[in-house]
Every structure is written in C-alpha cells, then in structure tokens.
Design a protein around this motif. Structure first.
Motif, PDB file in Angstrom:
ATOM      1  N   SER A 161       0.812  -1.224   0.000  1.00 40.38           N
ATOM      2  CA  SER A 161       0.000   0.000   0.000  1.00 40.38           C
ATOM      3  C   SER A 161       0.844   1.273   0.000  1.00 40.38           C
ATOM      4  O   SER A 161       0.341   2.353  -0.289  1.00 40.38           O
ATOM      5  CB  SER A 161      -0.929   0.013   1.213  1.00 40.38           C
ATOM      6  OG  SER A 161      -0.171   0.012   2.418  1.00 40.38           O
ATOM      7  N   GLY A 162       2.145   1.148   0.341  1.00 41.05           N
ATOM      8  CA  GLY A 162       3.018   2.317   0.395  1.00 41.05           C
ATOM      9  C   GLY A 162       3.327   2.771   1.803  1.00 41.05           C
ATOM     10  O   GLY A 162       4.076   3.732   1.998  1.00 41.05           O
ATOM     11  N   LYS A 163       2.816   2.067   2.805  1.00 43.47           N
ATOM     12  CA  LYS A 163       2.993   2.540   4.183  1.00 43.47           C
ATOM     13  C   LYS A 163       4.451   2.461   4.650  1.00 43.47           C
ATOM     14  O   LYS A 163       4.914   3.341   5.374  1.00 43.47           O
ATOM     15  CB  LYS A 163       2.068   1.800   5.135  1.00 43.47           C
ATOM     16  CG  LYS A 163       2.229   0.311   5.215  1.00 43.47           C
ATOM     17  CD  LYS A 163       1.131  -0.304   6.096  1.00 43.47           C
ATOM     18  CE  LYS A 163       1.360  -1.795   6.328  1.00 43.47           C
ATOM     19  NZ  LYS A 163       1.327  -2.563   5.058  1.00 43.47           N
ATOM     20  N   SER A 164       5.197   1.431   4.222  1.00 45.00           N
ATOM     21  CA  SER A 164       6.606   1.330   4.610  1.00 45.00           C
ATOM     22  C   SER A 164       7.438   2.424   3.953  1.00 45.00           C
ATOM     23  O   SER A 164       8.354   2.983   4.567  1.00 45.00           O
ATOM     24  CB  SER A 164       7.170  -0.050   4.256  1.00 45.00           C
ATOM     25  OG  SER A 164       6.575  -1.047   5.066  1.00 45.00           O
ATOM     26  N   THR A 165       7.120   2.742   2.709  1.00 47.29           N
ATOM     27  CA  THR A 165       7.794   3.845   2.031  1.00 47.29           C
ATOM     28  C   THR A 165       7.515   5.162   2.752  1.00 47.29           C
ATOM     29  O   THR A 165       8.420   5.987   2.948  1.00 47.29           O
ATOM     30  CB  THR A 165       7.325   3.948   0.568  1.00 47.29           C
ATOM     31  OG1 THR A 165       7.661   2.731  -0.110  1.00 47.29           O
ATOM     32  CG2 THR A 165       7.973   5.119  -0.146  1.00 47.29           C
ATOM     33  N   LEU A 166       6.280   5.348   3.167  1.00 44.45           N
ATOM     34  CA  LEU A 166       5.924   6.558   3.918  1.00 44.45           C
ATOM     35  C   LEU A 166       6.725   6.639   5.205  1.00 44.45           C
ATOM     36  O   LEU A 166       7.225   7.714   5.563  1.00 44.45           O
ATOM     37  CB  LEU A 166       4.420   6.558   4.218  1.00 44.45           C
ATOM     38  CG  LEU A 166       3.904   7.713   5.084  1.00 44.45           C
ATOM     39  CD1 LEU A 166       4.223   9.063   4.456  1.00 44.45           C
ATOM     40  CD2 LEU A 166       2.399   7.574   5.309  1.00 44.45           C
ATOM     41  N   LEU A 167       6.872   5.528   5.912  1.00 46.75           N
ATOM     42  CA  LEU A 167       7.625   5.548   7.169  1.00 46.75           C
ATOM     43  C   LEU A 167       9.087   5.917   6.918  1.00 46.75           C
ATOM     44  O   LEU A 167       9.685   6.671   7.697  1.00 46.75           O
ATOM     45  CB  LEU A 167       7.533   4.184   7.854  1.00 46.75           C
ATOM     46  CG  LEU A 167       7.644   4.222   9.384  1.00 46.75           C
ATOM     47  CD1 LEU A 167       6.414   4.869   9.983  1.00 46.75           C
ATOM     48  CD2 LEU A 167       7.839   2.828   9.952  1.00 46.75           C
ATOM     49  N   LYS A 168       9.672   5.419   5.831  1.00 44.32           N
ATOM     50  CA  LYS A 168      11.060   5.763   5.506  1.00 44.32           C
ATOM     51  C   LYS A 168      11.187   7.252   5.187  1.00 44.32           C
ATOM     52  O   LYS A 168      12.215   7.874   5.500  1.00 44.32           O
ATOM     53  CB  LYS A 168      11.553   4.922   4.329  1.00 44.32           C
ATOM     54  CG  LYS A 168      11.828   3.461   4.675  1.00 44.32           C
ATOM     55  CD  LYS A 168      12.366   2.707   3.478  1.00 44.32           C
ATOM     56  CE  LYS A 168      12.826   1.299   3.841  1.00 44.32           C
ATOM     57  NZ  LYS A 168      11.718   0.405   4.216  1.00 44.32           N
TER      58      LYS A 168
ATOM     59  N   PHE B 222      -4.403   6.131  10.742  1.00 42.79           N
ATOM     60  CA  PHE B 222      -4.239   6.777   9.445  1.00 42.79           C
ATOM     61  C   PHE B 222      -4.200   5.678   8.405  1.00 42.79           C
ATOM     62  O   PHE B 222      -3.397   4.749   8.509  1.00 42.79           O
ATOM     63  CB  PHE B 222      -2.940   7.591   9.442  1.00 42.79           C
ATOM     64  CG  PHE B 222      -2.640   8.294   8.150  1.00 42.79           C
ATOM     65  CD1 PHE B 222      -3.402   9.361   7.730  1.00 42.79           C
ATOM     66  CD2 PHE B 222      -1.571   7.902   7.363  1.00 42.79           C
ATOM     67  CE1 PHE B 222      -3.123  10.017   6.542  1.00 42.79           C
ATOM     68  CE2 PHE B 222      -1.276   8.548   6.181  1.00 42.79           C
ATOM     69  CZ  PHE B 222      -2.058   9.615   5.771  1.00 42.79           C
ATOM     70  N   SER B 223      -5.072   5.722   7.409  1.00 41.95           N
ATOM     71  CA  SER B 223      -5.207   4.633   6.446  1.00 41.95           C
ATOM     72  C   SER B 223      -4.704   5.034   5.070  1.00 41.95           C
ATOM     73  O   SER B 223      -5.052   6.096   4.556  1.00 41.95           O
ATOM     74  CB  SER B 223      -6.672   4.188   6.351  1.00 41.95           C
ATOM     75  OG  SER B 223      -7.134   3.717   7.598  1.00 41.95           O
ATOM     76  N   VAL B 224      -3.872   4.150   4.490  1.00 44.65           N
ATOM     77  CA  VAL B 224      -3.313   4.362   3.159  1.00 44.65           C
ATOM     78  C   VAL B 224      -3.555   3.108   2.324  1.00 44.65           C
ATOM     79  O   VAL B 224      -3.411   1.987   2.814  1.00 44.65           O
ATOM     80  CB  VAL B 224      -1.793   4.646   3.233  1.00 44.65           C
ATOM     81  CG1 VAL B 224      -1.214   4.834   1.835  1.00 44.65           C
ATOM     82  CG2 VAL B 224      -1.497   5.854   4.093  1.00 44.65           C
ATOM     83  N   GLU B 225      -3.925   3.286   1.079  1.00 43.38           N
ATOM     84  CA  GLU B 225      -4.096   2.159   0.170  1.00 43.38           C
ATOM     85  C   GLU B 225      -3.696   2.602  -1.232  1.00 43.38           C
ATOM     86  O   GLU B 225      -4.095   3.671  -1.682  1.00 43.38           O
ATOM     87  CB  GLU B 225      -5.537   1.660   0.174  1.00 43.38           C
ATOM     88  CG  GLU B 225      -5.700   0.274  -0.411  1.00 43.38           C
ATOM     89  CD  GLU B 225      -4.899  -0.779   0.346  1.00 43.38           C
ATOM     90  OE1 GLU B 225      -4.075  -1.457  -0.306  1.00 43.38           O
ATOM     91  OE2 GLU B 225      -5.063  -0.913   1.572  1.00 43.38           O
ATOM     92  N   SER B 226      -2.874   1.781  -1.895  1.00 45.85           N
ATOM     93  CA  SER B 226      -2.367   2.095  -3.245  1.00 45.85           C
ATOM     94  C   SER B 226      -1.731   3.476  -3.287  1.00 45.85           C
ATOM     95  O   SER B 226      -1.866   4.212  -4.267  1.00 45.85           O
ATOM     96  CB  SER B 226      -3.502   1.991  -4.278  1.00 45.85           C
ATOM     97  OG  SER B 226      -4.041   0.692  -4.300  1.00 45.85           O
ATOM     98  N   GLY B 227      -1.042   3.842  -2.195  1.00 41.47           N
ATOM     99  CA  GLY B 227      -0.308   5.094  -2.146  1.00 41.47           C
ATOM    100  C   GLY B 227      -1.135   6.324  -1.880  1.00 41.47           C
ATOM    101  O   GLY B 227      -0.609   7.434  -1.888  1.00 41.47           O
TER     102      GLY B 227
END
Length: 272
Positions: A42-49, A195-200
C-alpha cells in the motif's frame, strides 16, 4: 507547529518511475501513538522511511522541526557479527553519547525489555523477538522525540507480541510512536489514532479514538444500574458489562460501590 510534532504536506514518492505515494497530507500531535494502516504494497513502509528521513519525497514537505527520529526496520540485519550488548554500545557511540550515559541507558533498557540473559549472545543466534527488542532499544538510545516502527509484529509469536504491546504501552508516555501495520490486534491495543493508506493514497486522515473503560460488575438490583445512566450496558445474569468514557469512570465506579455492587474488572478500550 504548535502541538503537532510532525506535519506532512502533499508528499509524493516515485521509485523507478512508479508512483508509490500520491499527495499524502496529515499531522501528528506530540505523545500520540499513530497507526498507519494498509495492506501489503500500500506504500505505508515507504511513507515511514520518508518520515524517518531515509527517503526524500519526490515532491511535498515533511516538517519535523528539530525533532530527533528513531527508526526500527521491519527486518533486522541478519549477518551482524556482534554480540547483543556490543552492538548496542557501538550504535549508541555513533550518536556521540557519553560512555557513562550509554551504560546507564543499557542497564535500564536491558531490564525493561527483559534481555539480561542475552547480553553476550551473538545477534545472529538471537530469536526474531529478541532482535526486534534490540532494534527498538537501538532507536531509544538516540533519545528520539518520535519512534517509528515498521511492521513490528512480523515473525513474532503471540506471546512475544503481547510482551511487545506491554513495552510499547509503557513507552507511550515517553515518546511519540508511529507504526505501520495491517494487524488489527496491534491497532486495537495501542493506537490513539489511525491513518489509512491504500495504493499510495489516503483513505482516511488520522481518526482519533475515544478512550473508554469497560467495567465488569456484579449487581443485586438491575434498577440501580439503570438509574446510574451508563453510556452502554449489557447483561449476563447478575453480571453487567458497562462501557463509559474515561472522564466519567471514577464517578461511576464510586456510585457502583456505594450501591453495593462488586467490581470484578476494569480495563481500557479505544473506539474511533
């Protein structure tokens, strides 16, 4: 930034020509535990980085002020040759922390995380749960204002998960925590906001959860409970389960005791 410890504005990220995150915007208040929810990919790990400063956003702004950030990756390095204590001393020394402070902090955290038996164990021989604890201690040794955890339940058995929940509950009073997960169990146990993220993309901006208390009580007269006007109540014989806002719980508990009710259990719960 007022009481916000972190502000994210219109953040997007492209990797290899693929758009991973699209115009993410949210804020996080100080001493909040925020869950970033989303499925795998979903992109959540990229967001955390990006929040950690490991990645730079392709566009948009992350404002941390002068806050220090500690980051714990999902997968602890497998090939490290150090023993547990050696590794923590080494990583702390990179932060220019005085040796005496390092020793004092190690004693505190090794006891807090119950790692006394493993201080001289090579990391490559440690369990996934032990390595997860080492990663968190490494981040805490930095004295961070924000602690970022990427999928901290990965590979942990249920007993170790419960232990991690307990430790993070203690840390909530000391530091802002932001974690990624698709595990509802962790969200239910720890998150103040979701906080919810899906497909970026953002599905839901941070939704704060109301802190409530669930009171289990034995009673003799059901009419007494009705007069107390609790928020929610269900019955199983002469046992009642009462849900009440935390701000009203002390008053209700006193009223129950004054009306000869027996308090069996009181525990916290959170609702969006």
């Amino acid at each position: 930034m007022d009481k916000n410890i972190l502000e994210v504005s219109n953040v997007s990220k492209e990797i290899g020509g693929k758009k991973i995150l699209k115009n993410i915007t949210f804020t996080c208040e100080d001493y909040t535990t925020l869950a970033i929810r989303g499925s795998n990919g979903s992109g959540k790990s990229t967001l955390l980085k990006i929040l950690a400063g490991i990645y730079e956003p392709t566009s948009g702004v992350v404002n941390r002020g002068n806050r220090k950030v500690g980051y714990v990756t999902e997968h602890f390095p497998e090939s490290l040759r150090f023993k547990l204590k050696e590794y923590l001393i080494l990583t702390a020394s990179f932060q220019n922390i005085p040796k005496q402070q390092i020793e004092e902090d190690l004693i505190k955290y090794i006891e807090m995380f119950n790692l006394q038996a493993h201080v001289n164990t090579p990391l490559k021989k440690c369990s996934k749960g032990t390595k997860q604890k080492v990663g968190i201690i490494q981040a805490l040794m930095m004295k961070p204002d924000i602690l970022l955890l990427d999928e901290p339940l990965t590979g942990l058995d249920s007993a170790t998960q419960s232990e991690l929940f307990y430790l993070l509950e203690k840390l909530k009073k000391q530091v802002t925590i932001i974690f990624t997960t698709h595990e509802e169990k962790m969200i239910e146990s720890l998150a103040d906001a979701i906080f919810s993220v899906e497909s970026g993309e953002v599905l839901h901006n941070p939704q704060f959860r109301t802190l409530q208390k669930l009171i289990k009580v034995n009673f003799k007269d059901q009419s007494i409970l009705r007069k107390l006007n609790p928020d929610q109540i269900t019955y199983e014989g002469n046992t009642a389960f009462i849900t009440v806002d935390t701000t009203k719980s002390d008053e209700l508990l006193l009223a129950l005791l004054n009306n000869n009710c027996s308090i069996l259990e009181v525990k916290e719960r959170r609702e969006v």
